[in-house]
Design a protein around this motif. Structure first.
Motif, PDB file in Angstrom:
ATOM      1  N   ASP A   2       0.846  -1.189   0.000  1.00 26.83           N
ATOM      2  CA  ASP A   2       0.000   0.000   0.000  1.00 26.83           C
ATOM      3  C   ASP A   2       0.886   1.245   0.000  1.00 26.83           C
ATOM      4  O   ASP A   2       2.062   1.174  -0.299  1.00 26.83           O
ATOM      5  N   LEU A   3       0.331   2.375   0.367  1.00 26.95           N
ATOM      6  CA  LEU A   3       1.105   3.623   0.359  1.00 26.95           C
ATOM      7  C   LEU A   3       1.324   4.170   1.767  1.00 26.95           C
ATOM      8  O   LEU A   3       1.616   5.348   1.939  1.00 26.95           O
ATOM      9  N   GLU A   4       1.207   3.317   2.785  1.00 26.02           N
ATOM     10  CA  GLU A   4       1.383   3.788   4.158  1.00 26.02           C
ATOM     11  C   GLU A   4       2.852   4.107   4.466  1.00 26.02           C
ATOM     12  O   GLU A   4       3.139   4.966   5.301  1.00 26.02           O
ATOM     13  N   TYR A   5       3.760   3.412   3.810  1.00 26.26           N
ATOM     14  CA  TYR A   5       5.184   3.593   4.064  1.00 26.26           C
ATOM     15  C   TYR A   5       5.860   4.140   2.806  1.00 26.26           C
ATOM     16  O   TYR A   5       5.548   3.717   1.694  1.00 26.26           O
ATOM     17  N   ASP A   6       6.804   5.056   2.991  1.00 26.45           N
ATOM     18  CA  ASP A   6       7.404   5.787   1.882  1.00 26.45           C
ATOM     19  C   ASP A   6       8.803   5.258   1.550  1.00 26.45           C
ATOM     20  O   ASP A   6       9.710   5.344   2.377  1.00 26.45           O
ATOM     21  N   PRO A   7       9.010   4.721   0.342  1.00 24.31           N
ATOM     22  CA  PRO A   7      10.318   4.225  -0.063  1.00 24.31           C
ATOM     23  C   PRO A   7      11.429   5.275  -0.024  1.00 24.31           C
ATOM     24  O   PRO A   7      12.612   4.921  -0.049  1.00 24.31           O
ATOM     25  N   GLN A   8      11.059   6.543   0.058  1.00 31.44           N
ATOM     26  CA  GLN A   8      12.082   7.584   0.201  1.00 31.44           C
ATOM     27  C   GLN A   8      12.903   7.385   1.478  1.00 31.44           C
ATOM     28  O   GLN A   8      13.993   7.951   1.618  1.00 31.44           O
ATOM     29  N   ASP A   9      12.397   6.579   2.406  1.00 32.23           N
ATOM     30  CA  ASP A   9      13.109   6.316   3.660  1.00 32.23           C
ATOM     31  C   ASP A   9      14.168   5.219   3.531  1.00 32.23           C
ATOM     32  O   ASP A   9      14.880   4.945   4.500  1.00 32.23           O
ATOM     33  N   TYR A  10      14.270   4.582   2.380  1.00 28.34           N
ATOM     34  CA  TYR A  10      15.195   3.456   2.234  1.00 28.34           C
ATOM     35  C   TYR A  10      16.630   3.823   2.615  1.00 28.34           C
ATOM     36  O   TYR A  10      17.318   3.061   3.302  1.00 28.34           O
ATOM     37  N   LEU A  11      17.104   4.960   2.151  1.00 31.10           N
ATOM     38  CA  LEU A  11      18.500   5.331   2.398  1.00 31.10           C
ATOM     39  C   LEU A  11      18.791   5.457   3.887  1.00 31.10           C
ATOM     40  O   LEU A  11      19.826   4.999   4.368  1.00 31.10           O
ATOM     41  N   LYS A  12      17.881   6.088   4.633  1.00 30.11           N
ATOM     42  CA  LYS A  12      18.109   6.230   6.076  1.00 30.11           C
ATOM     43  C   LYS A  12      17.983   4.890   6.800  1.00 30.11           C
ATOM     44  O   LYS A  12      18.585   4.679   7.853  1.00 30.11           O
ATOM     45  N   LEU A  13      17.200   3.962   6.211  1.00 25.50           N
ATOM     46  CA  LEU A  13      17.034   2.651   6.824  1.00 25.50           C
ATOM     47  C   LEU A  13      18.254   1.751   6.628  1.00 25.50           C
ATOM     48  O   LEU A  13      18.621   0.976   7.521  1.00 25.50           O
ATOM     49  N   ILE A  14      18.883   1.839   5.469  1.00 25.07           N
ATOM     50  CA  ILE A  14      20.034   0.965   5.208  1.00 25.07           C
ATOM     51  C   ILE A  14      21.353   1.586   5.652  1.00 25.07           C
ATOM     52  O   ILE A  14      22.351   0.875   5.810  1.00 25.07           O
ATOM     53  N   ASP A  15      21.369   2.895   5.888  1.00 28.28           N
ATOM     54  CA  ASP A  15      22.615   3.559   6.282  1.00 28.28           C
ATOM     55  C   ASP A  15      23.241   2.966   7.551  1.00 28.28           C
ATOM     56  O   ASP A  15      24.458   2.741   7.589  1.00 28.28           O
ATOM     57  N   PRO A  16      22.452   2.681   8.616  1.00 28.56           N
ATOM     58  CA  PRO A  16      23.070   2.104   9.824  1.00 28.56           C
ATOM     59  C   PRO A  16      23.695   0.726   9.572  1.00 28.56           C
ATOM     60  O   PRO A  16      24.605   0.326  10.296  1.00 28.56           O
ATOM     61  N   ILE A  17      23.203   0.007   8.576  1.00 29.85           N
ATOM     62  CA  ILE A  17      23.781  -1.298   8.246  1.00 29.85           C
ATOM     63  C   ILE A  17      25.071  -1.125   7.463  1.00 29.85           C
ATOM     64  O   ILE A  17      26.092  -1.767   7.749  1.00 29.85           O
ATOM     65  N   ILE A  18      25.055  -0.235   6.506  1.00 29.21           N
ATOM     66  CA  ILE A  18      26.221  -0.042   5.641  1.00 29.21           C
ATOM     67  C   ILE A  18      27.352   0.690   6.360  1.00 29.21           C
ATOM     68  O   ILE A  18      28.526   0.330   6.225  1.00 29.21           O
ATOM     69  N   ASN A  19      26.999   1.702   7.152  1.00 27.29           N
ATOM     70  CA  ASN A  19      28.026   2.597   7.703  1.00 27.29           C
ATOM     71  C   ASN A  19      28.261   2.487   9.201  1.00 27.29           C
ATOM     72  O   ASN A  19      29.265   3.002   9.701  1.00 27.29           O
ATOM     73  N   SER A  20      27.353   1.843   9.934  1.00 22.44           N
ATOM     74  CA  SER A  20      27.497   1.828  11.399  1.00 22.44           C
ATOM     75  C   SER A  20      27.559   0.432  11.996  1.00 22.44           C
ATOM     76  O   SER A  20      27.537   0.282  13.228  1.00 22.44           O
ATOM     77  N   GLY A  21      27.580  -0.588  11.182  1.00 23.13           N
ATOM     78  CA  GLY A  21      27.784  -1.941  11.683  1.00 23.13           C
ATOM     79  C   GLY A  21      26.572  -2.625  12.274  1.00 23.13           C
ATOM     80  O   GLY A  21      26.699  -3.686  12.899  1.00 23.13           O
ATOM     81  N   HIS A  22      25.393  -2.066  12.070  1.00 23.08           N
ATOM     82  CA  HIS A  22      24.179  -2.728  12.581  1.00 23.08           C
ATOM     83  C   HIS A  22      23.759  -3.849  11.637  1.00 23.08           C
ATOM     84  O   HIS A  22      23.979  -3.779  10.428  1.00 23.08           O
TER      85      HIS A  22
END
Length: 236
Positions: free
Chosen positions: A90-110
């Protein structure tokens, strides 16, 4: 890194093309889009096959409605990416948030990141109905119960946006077919000793009349699942 976006779909003929267009426009991400049509009884399958060509990479069409958890497991089987994100159709969640969601995995070791609808910095719009108020209160209680048993400090345990390394997913076995996918995966990640990180996201809630699927009964099922996977079947 390749991002695998797994989208379970059930009766979303109105929104499936629009959400796929939003994802496709994210040109700054290396991604694969995996759709699982979970036995939709409306025109969802037709819309996907006729109007969404070129907007996804892999497609599974299930003959019956087995539930969100089952559809996700089928989608996970096709993943080749390094990171997985769960996206509702649906449209409840915005894919524009993808970058902020994956950043802690790529750059902070989560290893695991959840998108919180209530964390400071989130943007949320909800229908002003009694039904919505009850769902908000229920989510707070379920998150509290989950935190107590999982030793986490989450604000929104039942968010759709769950992001994790594929390597971590391979360490657990998921069995829930319905919405209990959420408490199950949180419990099993927690039992690996993973501290789940949260980031604020945008959220645009909708009513049941607009197509929202989850019900009050699912809240009681979630309580059962939280207890089941944190006490009865802990580490199994």
């Amino acid at each position: 890194m390749l991002l695998s976006i797994v989208i379970p779909v059930f009766n979303e003929e109105k929104f499936i093309r629009e959400i796929l267009l939003k994802i496709k426009k994210l040109n700054n991400l290396k991604k694969e889009i995996i759709l699982v049509n979970d036995g939709s009884t409306d025109s969802t399958q037709y819309v996907i096959e006729k109007d969404c060509k070129g907007l996804y990479d892999k497609f599974i069409n299930l003959d019956s409605n087995f539930g969100k958890g089952y559809a996700l497991r089928k989608g996970f089987e096709l993943v080749v990416g390094d990171i997985i994100i769960v996206q509702d159709a649906d449209l409840e969640y915005d894919p524009q948030d993808y970058l902020k969601l994956i950043d802690p995995i790529i750059n902070s070791g989560h290893d695991v990141v959840y998108g919180s609808r209530v964390l400071d910095g989130s943007t949320r719009t909800r229908p002003k109905t009694f039904d919505t108020l009850i769902r908000v209160l229920a989510n707070r209680f379920l998150t509290f119960l989950s935190n107590v048993l999982n030793n986490q400090n989450l604000t929104d345990a039942h968010t759709c946006y769950k992001v994790f390394k594929t390597s971590r997913l391979k360490q657990i076995k998921l069995v829930e077919n319905g919405f209990n996918f959420c408490p199950e995966i949180t419990a099993k990640f927690s039992q690996l000793g993973i501290k789940i990180h949260e980031v604020p996201i945008s959220y645009y809630g909708r009513t049941h009349e607009e197509g929202k699927k989850i019900s009050f009964v699912d809240g009681f099922r979630a309580i059962y699942a939280i207890i089941l996977y944190n006490i009865v079947y802990k580490n199994k």
